[in-house]
Scaffold this motif. Sequence first.
Motif, PDB file in Angstrom:
ATOM      1  N   ARG A 246       0.811  -1.219   0.000  1.00  0.00           N
ATOM      2  CA  ARG A 246       0.000   0.000   0.000  1.00  0.00           C
ATOM      3  C   ARG A 246       0.841   1.263   0.000  1.00  0.00           C
ATOM      4  O   ARG A 246       0.578   2.181  -0.771  1.00  0.00           O
ATOM      5  N   THR A 247       1.857   1.317   0.828  1.00  0.00           N
ATOM      6  CA  THR A 247       2.705   2.507   0.869  1.00  0.00           C
ATOM      7  C   THR A 247       4.193   2.181   0.844  1.00  0.00           C
ATOM      8  O   THR A 247       5.010   3.086   0.873  1.00  0.00           O
ATOM      9  N   GLN A 248       4.558   0.914   0.803  1.00  0.00           N
ATOM     10  CA  GLN A 248       5.973   0.541   0.846  1.00  0.00           C
ATOM     11  C   GLN A 248       6.590   0.625  -0.550  1.00  0.00           C
ATOM     12  O   GLN A 248       6.413  -0.268  -1.378  1.00  0.00           O
ATOM     13  N   THR A 249       7.318   1.695  -0.799  1.00  0.00           N
ATOM     14  CA  THR A 249       8.009   1.873  -2.063  1.00  0.00           C
ATOM     15  C   THR A 249       9.400   1.241  -1.984  1.00  0.00           C
ATOM     16  O   THR A 249       9.789   0.690  -0.954  1.00  0.00           O
ATOM     17  N   MET A 250      10.165   1.343  -3.057  1.00  0.00           N
ATOM     18  CA  MET A 250      11.475   0.701  -3.104  1.00  0.00           C
ATOM     19  C   MET A 250      12.433   1.218  -2.029  1.00  0.00           C
ATOM     20  O   MET A 250      13.089   0.416  -1.350  1.00  0.00           O
ATOM     21  N   PRO A 251      12.576   2.530  -1.813  1.00  0.00           N
ATOM     22  CA  PRO A 251      13.475   2.971  -0.741  1.00  0.00           C
ATOM     23  C   PRO A 251      13.060   2.457   0.633  1.00  0.00           C
ATOM     24  O   PRO A 251      13.915   2.104   1.456  1.00  0.00           O
ATOM     25  N   LEU A 252      11.760   2.414   0.888  1.00  0.00           N
ATOM     26  CA  LEU A 252      11.293   1.890   2.169  1.00  0.00           C
ATOM     27  C   LEU A 252      11.549   0.394   2.275  1.00  0.00           C
ATOM     28  O   LEU A 252      11.876  -0.120   3.361  1.00  0.00           O
ATOM     29  N   ALA A 253      11.417  -0.334   1.168  1.00  0.00           N
ATOM     30  CA  ALA A 253      11.708  -1.765   1.171  1.00  0.00           C
ATOM     31  C   ALA A 253      13.193  -2.014   1.429  1.00  0.00           C
ATOM     32  O   ALA A 253      13.559  -2.981   2.107  1.00  0.00           O
ATOM     33  N   VAL A 254      14.066  -1.156   0.882  1.00  0.00           N
ATOM     34  CA  VAL A 254      15.506  -1.284   1.151  1.00  0.00           C
ATOM     35  C   VAL A 254      15.778  -1.067   2.630  1.00  0.00           C
ATOM     36  O   VAL A 254      16.550  -1.822   3.258  1.00  0.00           O
ATOM     37  N   TYR A 255      15.169  -0.056   3.212  1.00  0.00           N
ATOM     38  CA  TYR A 255      15.372   0.231   4.638  1.00  0.00           C
ATOM     39  C   TYR A 255      14.890  -0.934   5.501  1.00  0.00           C
ATOM     40  O   TYR A 255      15.559  -1.319   6.473  1.00  0.00           O
ATOM     41  N   LEU A 256      13.756  -1.519   5.169  1.00  0.00           N
ATOM     42  CA  LEU A 256      13.223  -2.625   5.955  1.00  0.00           C
ATOM     43  C   LEU A 256      14.067  -3.886   5.776  1.00  0.00           C
ATOM     44  O   LEU A 256      14.288  -4.642   6.728  1.00  0.00           O
ATOM     45  N   ALA A 257      14.550  -4.108   4.535  1.00  0.00           N
ATOM     46  CA  ALA A 257      15.332  -5.319   4.274  1.00  0.00           C
ATOM     47  C   ALA A 257      16.694  -5.274   4.955  1.00  0.00           C
ATOM     48  O   ALA A 257      17.266  -6.328   5.264  1.00  0.00           O
ATOM     49  N   MET A 258      17.241  -4.084   5.189  1.00  0.00           N
ATOM     50  CA  MET A 258      18.544  -3.987   5.841  1.00  0.00           C
ATOM     51  C   MET A 258      18.515  -4.559   7.249  1.00  0.00           C
ATOM     52  O   MET A 258      19.550  -4.986   7.784  1.00  0.00           O
ATOM     53  N   GLU A 259      17.364  -4.593   7.881  1.00  0.00           N
ATOM     54  CA  GLU A 259      17.265  -5.102   9.245  1.00  0.00           C
ATOM     55  C   GLU A 259      17.164  -6.622   9.299  1.00  0.00           C
ATOM     56  O   GLU A 259      17.564  -7.223  10.292  1.00  0.00           O
ATOM     57  N   SER A 260      16.650  -7.241   8.239  1.00  0.00           N
ATOM     58  CA  SER A 260      16.413  -8.682   8.274  1.00  0.00           C
ATOM     59  C   SER A 260      17.170  -9.445   7.184  1.00  0.00           C
ATOM     60  O   SER A 260      17.622 -10.568   7.419  1.00  0.00           O
ATOM     61  N   ASP A 261      17.305  -8.871   5.990  1.00  0.00           N
ATOM     62  CA  ASP A 261      17.926  -9.569   4.862  1.00  0.00           C
ATOM     63  C   ASP A 261      18.806  -8.593   4.091  1.00  0.00           C
ATOM     64  O   ASP A 261      18.350  -7.967   3.127  1.00  0.00           O
ATOM     65  N   PRO A 262      20.066  -8.444   4.478  1.00  0.00           N
ATOM     66  CA  PRO A 262      20.932  -7.478   3.798  1.00  0.00           C
ATOM     67  C   PRO A 262      21.124  -7.767   2.314  1.00  0.00           C
ATOM     68  O   PRO A 262      21.281  -6.844   1.505  1.00  0.00           O
ATOM     69  N   GLU A 263      21.126  -9.042   1.917  1.00  0.00           N
ATOM     70  CA  GLU A 263      21.291  -9.357   0.502  1.00  0.00           C
ATOM     71  C   GLU A 263      20.115  -8.841  -0.315  1.00  0.00           C
ATOM     72  O   GLU A 263      20.290  -8.349  -1.439  1.00  0.00           O
ATOM     73  N   ALA A 264      18.920  -8.948   0.233  1.00  0.00           N
ATOM     74  CA  ALA A 264      17.762  -8.395  -0.464  1.00  0.00           C
ATOM     75  C   ALA A 264      17.852  -6.878  -0.560  1.00  0.00           C
ATOM     76  O   ALA A 264      17.471  -6.287  -1.579  1.00  0.00           O
ATOM     77  N   ALA A 265      18.381  -6.237   0.470  1.00  0.00           N
ATOM     78  CA  ALA A 265      18.557  -4.790   0.424  1.00  0.00           C
ATOM     79  C   ALA A 265      19.548  -4.390  -0.660  1.00  0.00           C
ATOM     80  O   ALA A 265      19.355  -3.392  -1.367  1.00  0.00           O
ATOM     81  N   ILE A 266      20.629  -5.164  -0.812  1.00  0.00           N
ATOM     82  CA  ILE A 266      21.601  -4.867  -1.861  1.00  0.00           C
ATOM     83  C   ILE A 266      20.974  -5.058  -3.237  1.00  0.00           C
ATOM     84  O   ILE A 266      21.199  -4.264  -4.160  1.00  0.00           O
ATOM     85  N   ALA A 267      20.175  -6.101  -3.395  1.00  0.00           N
ATOM     86  CA  ALA A 267      19.523  -6.341  -4.683  1.00  0.00           C
ATOM     87  C   ALA A 267      18.562  -5.210  -5.030  1.00  0.00           C
ATOM     88  O   ALA A 267      18.534  -4.729  -6.179  1.00  0.00           O
ATOM     89  N   LEU A 268      17.795  -4.746  -4.055  1.00  0.00           N
ATOM     90  CA  LEU A 268      16.897  -3.627  -4.299  1.00  0.00           C
ATOM     91  C   LEU A 268      17.683  -2.352  -4.606  1.00  0.00           C
ATOM     92  O   LEU A 268      17.269  -1.546  -5.457  1.00  0.00           O
ATOM     93  N   SER A 269      18.802  -2.171  -3.927  1.00  0.00           N
ATOM     94  CA  SER A 269      19.631  -0.994  -4.198  1.00  0.00           C
ATOM     95  C   SER A 269      20.191  -1.024  -5.611  1.00  0.00           C
ATOM     96  O   SER A 269      20.322   0.024  -6.267  1.00  0.00           O
ATOM     97  N   LEU A 270      20.522  -2.204  -6.110  1.00  0.00           N
ATOM     98  CA  LEU A 270      21.006  -2.320  -7.487  1.00  0.00           C
ATOM     99  C   LEU A 270      19.940  -1.895  -8.481  1.00  0.00           C
ATOM    100  O   LEU A 270      20.242  -1.275  -9.505  1.00  0.00           O
ATOM    101  N   VAL A 271      18.697  -2.235  -8.198  1.00  0.00           N
ATOM    102  CA  VAL A 271      17.612  -1.820  -9.090  1.00  0.00           C
ATOM    103  C   VAL A 271      17.524  -0.296  -9.145  1.00  0.00           C
ATOM    104  O   VAL A 271      17.419   0.302 -10.223  1.00  0.00           O
ATOM    105  N   LEU A 272      17.571   0.340  -7.982  1.00  0.00           N
ATOM    106  CA  LEU A 272      17.521   1.803  -7.960  1.00  0.00           C
ATOM    107  C   LEU A 272      18.760   2.411  -8.609  1.00  0.00           C
ATOM    108  O   LEU A 272      18.678   3.476  -9.243  1.00  0.00           O
ATOM    109  N   LEU A 273      19.908   1.759  -8.473  1.00  0.00           N
ATOM    110  CA  LEU A 273      21.123   2.249  -9.127  1.00  0.00           C
ATOM    111  C   LEU A 273      20.985   2.195 -10.642  1.00  0.00           C
ATOM    112  O   LEU A 273      21.379   3.139 -11.348  1.00  0.00           O
TER     113      LEU A 273
END
Length: 291
Positions: A246-273
Amino acid sequence: MIPRTGRRRGHPDGGNAPRDPVGPPRRRGRRRAHRVPVALLLPALLGLAFLVLPLVGLLVRAPWSSLSEQLTSPQVWEALRLSLVCATAATGVSLVLGVPLAWLLARTELPGRRMVRALVTLPLVLPPVVGGVALLLVLGRRGIVGSWLDSAFGLTLPFTTTGVVIAEAFVAMPFLVISVEGALRAADPRYEEAAATLGASRLTAFRRVTLPLIAPGIGAGAVLAWARALGEFGATITFAGNFPGRTQTMPLAVYLAMESDPEAAIALSLVLLVVSIAVLAGLRERWMSTP
């Protein structure tokens, strides 16, 4: 005895042609090579490394073996879809409201125009979290306007997808306004005056003459606004929250993933890059054409 005339053989003007006291002409188009002072070279290289090394680290530490699995998860696609939809909608809002505002600043003698321009550009330097708090105080359920919207129409904006669009448009619209205003100031107003002498109204002249002239500026401003809206975090999480789907965009998903799954956060960051590189490539004629 015949005196010498000083004529040179093969010269069309003979000896009357003055010689070039300066010597052979210099080659044009070549720049003199300047030695770079070490006192400037070292800080410049450090600044370049400071900007590039984090991106290199992101590429080096990326989980390439499991990248496809990370990017095909439903949560990633949902966040990506929501980000693209909201950023596009925010850009549309910025176009509808920002282009007339830029025309007002560039073409009219508005009283207090400098103050209006300062207020328009304020979100550029305002911390996004402060912008989200300001939106809550105005459009929240107990806000100045939000309470009236809730009581009169039952409309609640915070913590909704519409709230994401509003937060992104708030921080992205100044980029479009500045770009379009610069294009309007660079455009020759005599074309609009010629259209007015032929009987066209100001609205017709704006639609048929001005808009085609400033189309490149509008396009560049729209791309900048879209990229800024896509990467917005502070105002979005403050005004719209972080609700998956509903409101979780890509930057928010990166922030949330950094707490539980850092690899997923890196993958999302690559998409934004990749998206950021694509935006820069689209604006290469505007930013990267200077020799």
